[in-house]
Design an enzyme around this catalytic site. Structure first.
Site, short mmCIF file in Angstrom:
data_model
loop_
_atom_site.label_atom_id
_atom_site.label_comp_id
_atom_site.label_asym_id
_atom_site.label_seq_id
_atom_site.Cartn_x
_atom_site.Cartn_y
_atom_site.Cartn_z
N SER A 55 -13.72 -7.81 -3.66
CA SER A 55 -12.81 -7.33 -4.70
C SER A 55 -13.00 -8.14 -5.98
CB SER A 55 -11.38 -7.51 -4.19
OG SER A 55 -10.45 -7.44 -5.23
N PHE A 107 -13.62 -2.79 -8.32
CA PHE A 107 -12.57 -2.94 -9.32
C PHE A 107 -11.37 -2.11 -8.83
CE2 PHE A 107 -13.98 -5.98 -12.49
CZ PHE A 107 -15.12 -6.39 -11.81
N TYR A 138 -4.34 -12.66 0.44
CA TYR A 138 -5.24 -11.51 0.58
C TYR A 138 -6.54 -11.77 -0.20
CZ TYR A 138 -7.51 -7.20 -0.82
OH TYR A 138 -8.47 -6.25 -1.10
N ASN A 182 0.45 -0.46 -5.68
CA ASN A 182 -0.56 -0.25 -6.71
C ASN A 182 -0.15 0.87 -7.66
OD1 ASN A 182 -2.57 -1.03 -4.04
ND2 ASN A 182 -2.66 -2.24 -5.90
N ASP A 210 -11.63 2.03 14.11
CA ASP A 210 -10.41 1.80 13.32
C ASP A 210 -9.25 1.69 14.31
OD1 ASP A 210 -9.69 2.66 10.03
OD2 ASP A 210 -8.09 2.20 11.46
N GLY A 247 -9.73 4.77 6.87
CA GLY A 247 -8.92 4.35 5.72
C GLY A 247 -9.34 5.06 4.44
N ASN A 293 -3.41 1.42 9.43
CA ASN A 293 -3.07 1.93 8.09
C ASN A 293 -3.76 3.26 7.79
OD1 ASN A 293 -1.56 1.56 5.72
ND2 ASN A 293 -3.38 0.87 4.60
N THR A 329 -10.84 -9.43 -7.45
CA THR A 329 -9.87 -10.52 -7.39
C THR A 329 -10.55 -11.89 -7.23
OG1 THR A 329 -7.73 -11.11 -6.39
CG2 THR A 329 -9.44 -10.45 -4.87
N LYS A 387 -10.84 -12.60 0.84
CA LYS A 387 -12.07 -11.97 0.31
C LYS A 387 -13.07 -13.03 -0.11
CE LYS A 387 -10.84 -7.82 0.93
NZ LYS A 387 -11.52 -7.06 1.97
P1 NAD Z 1 -7.15 1.05 3.95
O1 NAD Z 1 -6.00 0.27 4.46
O2 NAD Z 1 -6.92 2.46 3.56
O3 NAD Z 1 -8.34 1.02 5.03
C1 NAD Z 1 -8.54 -0.05 5.91
C2 NAD Z 1 -8.69 0.56 7.30
O4 NAD Z 1 -8.92 -0.51 8.23
C3 NAD Z 1 -7.44 1.27 7.77
O5 NAD Z 1 -7.79 2.55 8.27
C4 NAD Z 1 -6.88 0.39 8.90
O6 NAD Z 1 -6.24 1.13 9.90
C5 NAD Z 1 -8.14 -0.29 9.39
N1 NAD Z 1 -7.95 -1.61 9.99
C6 NAD Z 1 -7.23 -2.66 9.52
N2 NAD Z 1 -7.34 -3.70 10.34
C7 NAD Z 1 -8.17 -3.33 11.36
C8 NAD Z 1 -8.66 -3.97 12.52
N3 NAD Z 1 -8.32 -5.23 12.83
N4 NAD Z 1 -9.47 -3.26 13.35
C9 NAD Z 1 -9.80 -1.99 13.08
N5 NAD Z 1 -9.36 -1.33 12.00
C10 NAD Z 1 -8.55 -1.99 11.15
O7 NAD Z 1 -7.79 0.23 2.74
P2 NAD Z 1 -8.85 0.67 1.66
O8 NAD Z 1 -8.17 0.80 0.37
O9 NAD Z 1 -9.67 1.79 2.17
O10 NAD Z 1 -9.71 -0.67 1.59
C11 NAD Z 1 -10.87 -0.84 2.37
C12 NAD Z 1 -11.40 -2.24 2.15
O11 NAD Z 1 -11.67 -2.43 0.77
C13 NAD Z 1 -10.43 -3.35 2.53
O12 NAD Z 1 -11.16 -4.41 3.09
C14 NAD Z 1 -9.82 -3.77 1.21
O13 NAD Z 1 -9.37 -5.08 1.22
C15 NAD Z 1 -11.01 -3.60 0.29
N6 NAD Z 1 -10.61 -3.38 -1.11
C16 NAD Z 1 -9.75 -2.39 -1.42
C17 NAD Z 1 -9.35 -2.20 -2.74
C18 NAD Z 1 -8.38 -1.10 -3.11
O14 NAD Z 1 -7.87 -1.13 -4.23
N7 NAD Z 1 -8.10 -0.12 -2.25
C19 NAD Z 1 -9.86 -3.05 -3.74
C20 NAD Z 1 -10.76 -4.05 -3.38
C21 NAD Z 1 -11.13 -4.21 -2.06
C1 UD1 Z 2 -4.03 -5.38 -7.10
C2 UD1 Z 2 -4.09 -6.77 -6.50
C3 UD1 Z 2 -5.53 -7.09 -6.14
C4 UD1 Z 2 -6.09 -6.02 -5.20
C5 UD1 Z 2 -5.92 -4.64 -5.84
C6 UD1 Z 2 -6.31 -3.54 -4.90
C7 UD1 Z 2 -2.21 -8.05 -7.40
C8 UD1 Z 2 -1.81 -9.17 -8.30
N1 UD1 Z 2 -3.52 -7.73 -7.41
O1 UD1 Z 2 -4.84 -5.36 -8.27
O2 UD1 Z 2 -5.59 -8.35 -5.52
O3 UD1 Z 2 -7.47 -6.24 -4.95
O4 UD1 Z 2 -4.54 -4.44 -6.21
O5 UD1 Z 2 -5.44 -3.48 -3.81
O6 UD1 Z 2 -1.39 -7.46 -6.70
N2 UD1 Z 2 1.33 -1.94 -12.49
C9 UD1 Z 2 2.53 -1.56 -13.06
N3 UD1 Z 2 3.48 -1.00 -12.25
C10 UD1 Z 2 3.29 -0.81 -10.91
C11 UD1 Z 2 2.06 -1.20 -10.33
C12 UD1 Z 2 1.11 -1.78 -11.16
O7 UD1 Z 2 2.74 -1.71 -14.26
O8 UD1 Z 2 4.20 -0.31 -10.22
C13 UD1 Z 2 0.28 -2.50 -13.36
C14 UD1 Z 2 -0.15 -3.91 -12.99
O9 UD1 Z 2 0.64 -4.86 -13.66
C15 UD1 Z 2 -1.62 -3.90 -13.45
C16 UD1 Z 2 -2.05 -2.45 -13.25
O10 UD1 Z 2 -0.86 -1.70 -13.20
O11 UD1 Z 2 -1.69 -4.19 -14.83
C17 UD1 Z 2 -2.84 -2.23 -11.96
O12 UD1 Z 2 -2.10 -2.76 -10.87
P1 UD1 Z 2 -2.54 -2.53 -9.35
O13 UD1 Z 2 -2.83 -1.09 -9.13
O14 UD1 Z 2 -1.51 -3.16 -8.49
O15 UD1 Z 2 -3.93 -3.29 -9.25
P2 UD1 Z 2 -4.30 -4.81 -9.62
O16 UD1 Z 2 -3.12 -5.60 -10.01
O17 UD1 Z 2 -5.44 -4.76 -10.56
#
Ligand code: NAD
Ligand code: UD1
Length: 334
Positions: A124, A178, A149, A199, A31, A10, A35, A126, A153
């Site tokens: 997160s 963050f 979601y 996002n 994995d 991922g 995704n 969150t 966490k």
């Molecule tokens: P991602 O979706 O790119 O990576 C997750 C990976 O896990 C993927 O490759 C998916 O195929 C794999 N996966 C999902 N379910 C599985 C399962 N049951 N068995 C094996 N593999 C599985 O996501 P990411 O952005 O790299 O996030 C990684 C972790 O960090 C997640 O737990 C996510 O919730 C957490 N996180 C992400 C963010 C963010 O903004 N990206 C923020 C806070 C926390």
């Molecule tokens: C979101 C999730 C959070 C998760 C994180 C990473 C929500 C409410 N929160 O955080 O739980 O851990 O993603 O996956 O979904 N924005 C726009 N236009 C867009 C998209 C976002 O204006 O099309 C704004 C949002 O209002 C926010 C900022 O951009 O102010 C960041 O948004 P985003 O990237 O979705 O992250 P979070 O909301 O912080």
């Protein structure tokens, strides 16, 4: 160390695997590719010039995990695997409780069985809900997130704390990310969500490439410097380094760290910086607030700096440049 990385193909996982290999750790990825794509494995090998073992399988599957642990002496697990689409989690909560908490319980059972008691978990920001003040410190009160979601966490954090209470041999690190954005420099690895992105950065890059017409900015009436939501964006390369530092700390207990830069940027700050460093136009319009969003969120990461000797080094310009570099090299039609 020999590390099992769940979700290692991922977005954050793949960058962390590169960092682990570059620091001479041995890595096994599990994995299920729900995704991510299998070609990430070859890309990791290409970037690092090192080998990595890949197992396509589900973290929720006991036999698959058991086989990995019986065939390998795993020193620690970095647990990224899980589902992360906030909107989907509201519509399908069971899928999220099973796909995040269910699989984690299975992982913990197998770890316990094979006496591997060292885990780093992807949490997160969150879990803080709506913070009373800023910047956010690790000892701030936690509150129930606005969606399943986020709740997974928080619940997994509690589960891990209880496991440590029952058995003080466990080494547990909760990393509260963050807002990770950016990509490694070659443009081989990055974030490429399927369908219309939720996002901000994945949306911005697709407006910049012309695949999407216009960014919807969710609200400009927040109490922030320009009225749009403020977040602590952190480069995924810095985040990856934080995992390796946490791994090397390696002492028993439950250790919680915020991984952020400590700086808050608004939606419009990000749009304008992106336009400037990449010399592209990002059209946007202001629309209503998104339900569940908070005005402002940024980290105090001084604990990670003090205890892990980790500090984010890349700035918002680097993040914007690298996110765009990845998408122009890898853009697939929506
Ligand atoms: P991602 O979706 O790119 O990576 C997750 C990976 O896990 C993927 O490759 C998916 O195929 C794999 N996966 C999902 N379910 C599985 C399962 N049951 N068995 C094996 N593999 C599985 O996501 P990411 O952005 O790299 O996030 C990684 C972790 O960090 C997640 O737990 C996510 O919730 C957490 N996180 C992400 C963010 C963010 O903004 N990206 C923020 C806070 C926390
Ligand atoms: C979101 C999730 C959070 C998760 C994180 C990473 C929500 C409410 N929160 O955080 O739980 O851990 O993603 O996956 O979904 N924005 C726009 N236009 C867009 C998209 C976002 O204006 O099309 C704004 C949002 O209002 C926010 C900022 O951009 O102010 C960041 O948004 P985003 O990237 O979705 O992250 P979070 O909301 O912080």
């Amino acid at each position: 160390m020999k590390i099992l990385v769940t979700g290692g193909t991922g977005y954050i996982g793949s960058h962390t695997v590169v960092e682990l290999l570059n620091n001479n750790h041995e890595v096994i990825i599990i994995d299920n590719l729900i995704n991510s794509k299998i070609d990430v494995v070859d890309k990791i090998k290409k970037i690092t010039n090192k080998d990595v073992k890949f197992i396509q399988g589900d973290v929720g599957d006991y036999n698959t995990l058991s086989k990995i642990f019986s065939e390998n002496k795993i020193d620690a697990v970095i647990h990224f695997a899980g589902l992360k689409a906030v909107g989907e989690s509201v519509k399908e909560p069971l899928k999220y409780y099973e796909g995040n908490i269910g699989i984690t319980l299975n992982l913990l059972h197998v770890m316990q069985e094979y006496n591997c008691k060292n885990i780093i978990f992807s949490s997160s920001a969150t879990v803080y809900g709506v913070p009373d003040k800023l910047p956010i410190k690790e000892d701030f009160p936690l509150s129930r997130p606005s969606n399943p979601y986020g709740t997974t966490k928080l619940m997994i954090e509690y589960i891990l704390e209880d496991i440590y209470k029952a058995d003080k041999d466990w080494k547990i690190t909760l990393l509260r990310y963050f807002n990770p954005i950016g990509s490694e420099k070659t443009g081989l690895l990055g974030e490429n969500p399927k369908g219309i992105p939720n996002n901000l950065m994945p949306y911005i890059v697709r407006v910049a490439t012309g695949e999407l017409k216009c960014l919807n900015v969710f609200g400009n009436d927040y109490p922030t410097h320009d009225g749009t939501g403020v977040r602590d964006y952190i480069h995924v390369l810095d985040l990856a380094k934080g995992h390796v530092k946490a791994l090397e700390k390696n002492i028993s207990g439950v250790h919680v760290y915020n991984l952020g830069t400590g700086k808050g940027y608004s939606v419009l700050d990000l749009v304008h910086t992106f336009e400037k460093v990449n010399n592209v136009k990002v059209s946007y319009k202001i629309v209503a607030r998104r339900a569940g969003d908070i005005a402002e969120c940024y980290a105090d990461s001084s604990k990670a700096e003090k205890e892990l000797n980790w500090k984010a080094e890349l700035n918002i310009e680097d993040m914007c440049r690298d996110s765009y570099n990845f998408i122009i090299k890898n853009s697939t039609k929506l």
